[in-house]
Design a protein around this motif. Structure first.
Motif, short mmCIF file in Angstrom:
data_model
loop_
_atom_site.label_atom_id
_atom_site.label_comp_id
_atom_site.label_asym_id
_atom_site.label_seq_id
_atom_site.Cartn_x
_atom_site.Cartn_y
_atom_site.Cartn_z
N ASP A 226 0.84 -1.20 0.00
CA ASP A 226 0.00 0.00 0.00
C ASP A 226 0.88 1.26 0.00
N LYS A 227 0.28 2.38 -0.33
CA LYS A 227 1.03 3.63 -0.52
C LYS A 227 1.83 4.04 0.73
N ARG A 228 1.23 3.94 1.90
CA ARG A 228 1.91 4.34 3.15
C ARG A 228 3.15 3.45 3.38
N SER A 229 2.96 2.14 3.24
CA SER A 229 4.08 1.21 3.43
C SER A 229 5.17 1.45 2.40
N ARG A 230 4.77 1.73 1.16
CA ARG A 230 5.74 1.99 0.09
C ARG A 230 6.62 3.18 0.43
N LYS A 231 6.02 4.23 0.96
CA LYS A 231 6.80 5.43 1.32
C LYS A 231 7.82 5.10 2.40
N ILE A 232 7.39 4.38 3.42
CA ILE A 232 8.30 4.01 4.52
C ILE A 232 9.43 3.13 3.99
N ILE A 233 9.07 2.12 3.22
CA ILE A 233 10.07 1.19 2.70
C ILE A 233 11.04 1.90 1.77
N ASP A 234 10.54 2.79 0.92
CA ASP A 234 11.43 3.52 0.01
C ASP A 234 12.45 4.36 0.76
N VAL A 235 12.02 5.02 1.83
CA VAL A 235 12.95 5.84 2.61
C VAL A 235 14.02 4.97 3.27
N VAL A 236 13.59 3.86 3.88
CA VAL A 236 14.54 2.96 4.53
C VAL A 236 15.49 2.38 3.50
N VAL B 219 14.58 -1.44 15.80
CA VAL B 219 13.13 -1.49 15.55
C VAL B 219 12.59 -2.92 15.55
N ARG B 220 13.30 -3.79 16.22
CA ARG B 220 12.97 -5.23 16.24
C ARG B 220 11.49 -5.50 16.52
N SER B 221 10.90 -4.79 17.46
CA SER B 221 9.52 -5.08 17.86
C SER B 221 8.48 -4.20 17.16
N SER B 222 8.91 -3.36 16.25
CA SER B 222 7.98 -2.46 15.57
C SER B 222 7.34 -3.14 14.36
N GLY B 223 6.02 -3.14 14.33
CA GLY B 223 5.31 -3.72 13.19
C GLY B 223 5.50 -2.93 11.91
N VAL B 224 5.76 -1.64 12.02
CA VAL B 224 5.95 -0.78 10.85
C VAL B 224 7.16 -1.22 10.05
N PHE B 225 8.19 -1.72 10.72
CA PHE B 225 9.43 -2.12 10.05
C PHE B 225 9.57 -3.64 9.96
N GLY B 226 8.45 -4.35 9.99
CA GLY B 226 8.46 -5.80 9.92
C GLY B 226 9.13 -6.34 8.67
N PHE B 227 9.11 -5.57 7.60
CA PHE B 227 9.72 -6.00 6.33
C PHE B 227 11.22 -6.25 6.47
N LEU B 228 11.86 -5.63 7.47
CA LEU B 228 13.30 -5.84 7.67
C LEU B 228 13.62 -7.24 8.15
N SER B 229 12.72 -7.83 8.93
CA SER B 229 12.97 -9.16 9.48
C SER B 229 12.21 -10.26 8.75
N LYS B 230 11.44 -9.90 7.72
CA LYS B 230 10.68 -10.90 6.95
C LYS B 230 10.98 -10.73 5.46
N PRO B 231 12.16 -11.16 5.03
CA PRO B 231 12.56 -10.92 3.64
C PRO B 231 11.72 -11.64 2.58
#
Length: 97
Positions: free
Chosen positions: A31-41, A60-72
């Protein structure tokens, strides 16, 4: 993590050829919000490398917003890997090869 991207970029730049074995990976756009966050990271990780990515994962291990970092292998994780690689290759935020 991104060290392999940098090695691949250096290898293909020096030889002027593509790797002999290419695997097609389908990337579903989040989704657009997640895309913006992921693009910045992804942009920061492409610029600052694997050490930055590792530090960010620990912070950010426990943050759901950055879950993409630990779930490749998740759709967001695949999108993140693709964008980090694209930024490391010199692609822009809205134009890529």
């Amino acid at each position: 993590p991104l060290g392999s991207f940098n090695m691949l970029r250096a290898k293909s730049a020096s030889s002027g050829t593509r790797p002999s074995s290419v695997t097609k990976v389908v990337v579903k756009l989040p989704d657009k919000r997640s895309r913006k966050i992921i693009d910045v990271v992804a942009k920061y990780v492409a610029r600052h490398g694997a050490q930055f990515e590792g530090a960010l994962k620990r912070e950010v291990r426990s943050s759901g917003v950055f879950g993409f970092l630990s779930k490749p292998t998740s759709s967001e994780g695949r999108y993140y890997r693709w964008r980090a690689f694209a930024f490391a290759q010199g692609d822009g935020p809205s134009k890529w090869r």
